[in-house]
Design an enzyme around this catalytic site. Structure first.
Site, PDB file in Angstrom:
ATOM      1  CE  LYS A   1      -2.096   2.892   1.970  1.00 11.56           C
ATOM      2  NZ  LYS A   1      -1.862   4.309   1.579  1.00 11.56           N
TER       3      LYS A   1
ATOM      4  CD  GLU B   1      12.625   0.649   8.333  1.00 10.65           C
ATOM      5  OE1 GLU B   1      13.533  -0.184   8.373  1.00 10.65           O
ATOM      6  OE2 GLU B   1      12.251   1.190   7.275  1.00 10.65           O
TER       7      GLU B   1
ATOM      8  CB  CYS C   1      12.686   9.079   8.693  1.00 12.19           C
ATOM      9  SG  CYS C   1      13.817   7.943   7.859  1.00 12.19           S
TER      10      CYS C   1
ATOM     11  CD  GLU D   1       8.884  13.162  11.908  1.00 12.74           C
ATOM     12  OE1 GLU D   1       7.718  12.729  11.961  1.00 12.74           O
ATOM     13  OE2 GLU D   1       9.819  12.498  11.434  1.00 12.74           O
TER      14      GLU D   1
HETATM   15  P1  NAD Z   1       1.920   8.409   7.379  1.00 12.13           P
HETATM   16  O1  NAD Z   1       2.077   7.642   8.604  1.00 12.13           O
HETATM   17  O2  NAD Z   1       0.910   9.497   7.325  1.00 12.13           O
HETATM   18  O3  NAD Z   1       1.565   7.458   6.152  1.00 12.13           O
HETATM   19  C1  NAD Z   1       2.387   6.346   5.820  1.00 12.13           C
HETATM   20  C2  NAD Z   1       1.539   5.312   5.123  1.00 12.13           C
HETATM   21  O4  NAD Z   1       0.588   4.772   6.040  1.00 12.13           O
HETATM   22  C3  NAD Z   1       0.751   5.835   3.938  1.00 12.13           C
HETATM   23  O5  NAD Z   1       0.749   4.852   2.925  1.00 12.13           O
HETATM   24  C4  NAD Z   1      -0.635   6.006   4.534  1.00 12.13           C
HETATM   25  O6  NAD Z   1      -1.671   5.967   3.578  1.00 12.13           O
HETATM   26  C5  NAD Z   1      -0.713   4.841   5.475  1.00 12.13           C
HETATM   27  N1  NAD Z   1      -1.659   4.966   6.584  1.00 12.13           N
HETATM   28  C6  NAD Z   1      -2.038   6.088   7.235  1.00 12.13           C
HETATM   29  N2  NAD Z   1      -2.918   5.799   8.219  1.00 12.13           N
HETATM   30  C7  NAD Z   1      -3.088   4.446   8.203  1.00 12.13           C
HETATM   31  C8  NAD Z   1      -3.871   3.543   8.966  1.00 12.13           C
HETATM   32  N3  NAD Z   1      -4.642   3.950   9.977  1.00 12.13           N
HETATM   33  N4  NAD Z   1      -3.809   2.222   8.656  1.00 12.13           N
HETATM   34  C9  NAD Z   1      -3.020   1.780   7.657  1.00 12.13           C
HETATM   35  N5  NAD Z   1      -2.270   2.597   6.897  1.00 12.13           N
HETATM   36  C10 NAD Z   1      -2.294   3.916   7.163  1.00 12.13           C
HETATM   37  O7  NAD Z   1       3.377   8.972   7.035  1.00 12.13           O
HETATM   38  P2  NAD Z   1       3.773   9.948   5.850  1.00 12.13           P
HETATM   39  O8  NAD Z   1       3.248  11.304   6.153  1.00 12.13           O
HETATM   40  O9  NAD Z   1       3.433   9.293   4.565  1.00 12.13           O
HETATM   41  O10 NAD Z   1       5.365   9.931   5.993  1.00 12.13           O
HETATM   42  C11 NAD Z   1       6.085  10.797   6.821  1.00 12.13           C
HETATM   43  C12 NAD Z   1       6.437  10.109   8.118  1.00 12.13           C
HETATM   44  O11 NAD Z   1       7.167   8.917   7.857  1.00 12.13           O
HETATM   45  C13 NAD Z   1       7.342  10.933   9.013  1.00 12.13           C
HETATM   46  O12 NAD Z   1       6.913  10.808  10.340  1.00 12.13           O
HETATM   47  C14 NAD Z   1       8.703  10.286   8.833  1.00 12.13           C
HETATM   48  O13 NAD Z   1       9.598  10.482   9.895  1.00 12.13           O
HETATM   49  C15 NAD Z   1       8.323   8.849   8.685  1.00 12.13           C
HETATM   50  N6  NAD Z   1       9.387   8.102   8.011  1.00 12.13           N
HETATM   51  C16 NAD Z   1      10.132   7.208   8.743  1.00 12.13           C
HETATM   52  C17 NAD Z   1      11.174   6.512   8.123  1.00 12.13           C
HETATM   53  C18 NAD Z   1      12.018   5.536   8.887  1.00 12.13           C
HETATM   54  O14 NAD Z   1      12.703   4.735   8.254  1.00 12.13           O
HETATM   55  N7  NAD Z   1      12.029   5.559  10.200  1.00 12.13           N
HETATM   56  C19 NAD Z   1      11.430   6.714   6.770  1.00 12.13           C
HETATM   57  C20 NAD Z   1      10.651   7.630   6.069  1.00 12.13           C
HETATM   58  C21 NAD Z   1       9.619   8.313   6.698  1.00 12.13           C
END
Ligand code: NAD
Length: 486
Positions: free
Chosen positions: A178, A254, A288, A390
């Site tokens: 997804k 992550e 991230c 963040e």
């Molecule tokens: P997000 O959590 O909003 O979304 C990530 C994914 O999860 C998307 O595909 C989204 O549609 C899905 N999602 C959202 N709510 C969900 C739910 N209730 N159930 C299932 N799926 C759901 O994150 P984002 O805004 O896309 O990305 C930014 C965030 O990601 C930042 O916090 C960043 O630090 C983190 N990040 C972490 C790493 C790491 O390796 N630690 C790497 C990249 C980004």
């Protein structure tokens, strides 16, 4: 090229969904694609296809066969390298040069690296001595975890997706992916190369949509999945953990970060400032691992501030295809609203804005895009929300410190724990301080230098588990111990 319609990929075929939504360019706000959103039926079909694929010939492939498939996927991505670059740039607005050097290049490397890792994995076996001189042979075979739900964000879409899909396939799993609703293109493009590379129908599936009440939730609550690997916000990780709790499924998370850099007075300041400008502003601060807190030892504080402000001034915001562009937009106007709210909050919290702090004027062409100025703050209290939460944009707070002990305490004073960077020419200090960081990855005199065999993940709000090399193989397999009395 315009991939005007982005479909789901289920059981080896591109399929429509329950509804559609528009994907907007973060560069200028124009619609770039219509995306088919998967409903419960498409998610169910994808999970069912994945299970069937596991029960079929894919479930009986050897490690050598799967390593060959992974290498072929890498070759196919390389053959269509510019298509992947174009799709990634269209979704994210990131500079073309970055998409080439980082995003798509790392996708290729991810498949090759996990082909090597899985090929080198040994059999875990030993003889057990029993009373009376008898013995038993114990060994463990690595079974695939099963149907793995892969949920990924928008900041490095193809890189983060392949970081999970490559080891999952290497270990013989089937995946339902997804991608983020903001970046649906490259996951779909990857589907085009899968069959060609020898991946059977049902092994790689893509469902598009959002999180709650959409494909994300339908997938994580589906009883047919065997585990979830997720990259995204900490709050989303928490929601996914609740979603899989009733079925007791393993997760690998992550998550977010509020990463610190520590600059000691004995650092090579040119290198430190150069490194900081990358770690604060890379990908418009949307990595991230990006630094949002910079602790500088007092004797060099003014020099580091001046150096970093000068670097920020050199950044060029603009269209991704323009060769001078260093910095793209944020991913969306909605995300910019969040970042702008932190810029306003910083002012309320007493920050001195050293540079940036608002929306740049890039002319009428780009007025509909999600642009924000690279921003540096000084004078914030350590308890300020802008120092603790963040932001995920091109922003950082600079703060002076006096003693090593203070720097360690301040850097660790966070609920996150993803990455840290230490800048010093004293190697002993570099090791000592890096080892005291409560994080998954601590860099000394560098940032985001990755060997794909090394563990990657975070502590606290930054995640659960580690992926990378053997660590990935642990998550994507389940060992079965066989004990034979001889
Ligand atoms: P997000 O959590 O909003 O979304 C990530 C994914 O999860 C998307 O595909 C989204 O549609 C899905 N999602 C959202 N709510 C969900 C739910 N209730 N159930 C299932 N799926 C759901 O994150 P984002 O805004 O896309 O990305 C930014 C965030 O990601 C930042 O916090 C960043 O630090 C983190 N990040 C972490 C790493 C790491 O390796 N630690 C790497 C990249 C980004």
């Amino acid at each position: 090229m315009g991939q005007a319609e982005i479909m789901n990929f289920v059981d080896g075929a591109f399929v429509t969904g329950a509804s559609t939504f528009d994907k907007l360019s973060p560069v200028d706000g124009q619609v770039t694609a219509t995306v088919h959103e998967a409903g419960r039926a498409e998610v169910d079909a994808a999970v069912t296809a994945a299970r069937r694929a596991l029960d079929g010939p894919w479930g009986r492939t050897s490690v050598a066969d799967r390593a060959r498939v992974l290498r072929r996927i890498a070759d196919r991505i390389e053959e269509r390298f510019e298509d992947f670059v174009e799709a990634e740039v269209r979704d994210t607005g990131k500079p073309v040069a970055q998409a080439r050097q980082l995003d798509v290049a790392r996708a290729v490397a991810n498949f090759r690296s996990f082909a090597d890792t899985v090929s080198a994995a040994g059999l875990d076996s030993y003889l057990t001595e029993l009373p009376g001189g008898r013995r038993a042979l114990n060994y463990a075979i690595a079974q695939p975890l099963g149907v793995v739900a892969v949920i990924v964000p928008w900041n490095l879409p193809l890189l983060l997706l392949t970081w999970k899909v490559a080891p999952a396939l290497a270990c013989g799993n089937a995946v339902v992916v997804k991608p983020s609703e903001e970046t649906p293109s490259t996951a779909t493009l990857l589907a085009e190369v899968m069959a060609d590379a020898g991946v059977p129908a049902g092994v790689y599936n893509v469902v598009h949509g959002f999180g709650p009440s959409s494909a994300g939730e339908f997938l994580t609550t589906h009883e047919g999945i065997d585990g979830v690997t997720f990259t995204g916000e900490s709050g989303t990780g928490s929601a996914i953990m609740r979603a899989v709790a009733p079925a007791v499924r393993p997760v690998s998370f992550e998550l977010g970060g509020k990463n610190a850099a520590i600059v000691f007075a004995d650092a090579d300041l040119d290198k430190a400032v150069d490194g900081l400008s990358r770690s604060v502003f890379a990908n418009t601060g949307q990595v991230c691992l990006c630094t949002e807190r910079v602790y500088v030892q007092r004797p060099v504080y003014d020099d580091v501030v001046a150096g970093l402000v000068a670097k920020a001034r050199q950044l060029r915001l603009g269209r991704p295809e323009h060769p001078d562009t260093t910095t793209g937009p944020l991913i969306s106007v909605a995300h910019r609203e969040k970042v702008l709210s932190y810029l306003a909050l910083a002012r309320d919290e007493g920050a001195e804005t050293l540079i940036g702090g608002g929306v740049p004027d890039l002319g009428p062409d780009l007025a509909g895009g999600a642009w924000v100025e690279p921003t540096l703050w000084a004078g914030l209290d350590h308890g300020a929300r802008t120092v603790r939460e963040e932001v995920f944009g091109p922003v950082a707070a600079l703060m002076p410190f006096d003693h090593e002990e203070d720097a360690v305490r301040l850097a660790n004073d966070t609920r996150y724990g993803l990455a840290a960077a230490v800048w010093t020419q004293n190697l002993e200090r570099g090791h000592r301080v890096a080892q005291r960081m409560r994080v998954g990855m601590a860099w000394v005199n560098t940032w985001f230098l990755r060997d794909l065999r090394s563990p990657f993940g975070g502590v606290g709000l930054s995640g659960i588990g580690r992926e990378g090399g053997q660590h990935s193989l642990h998550f994507y397999t389940q060992p079965t111990n066989v004990c034979v009395q001889l």
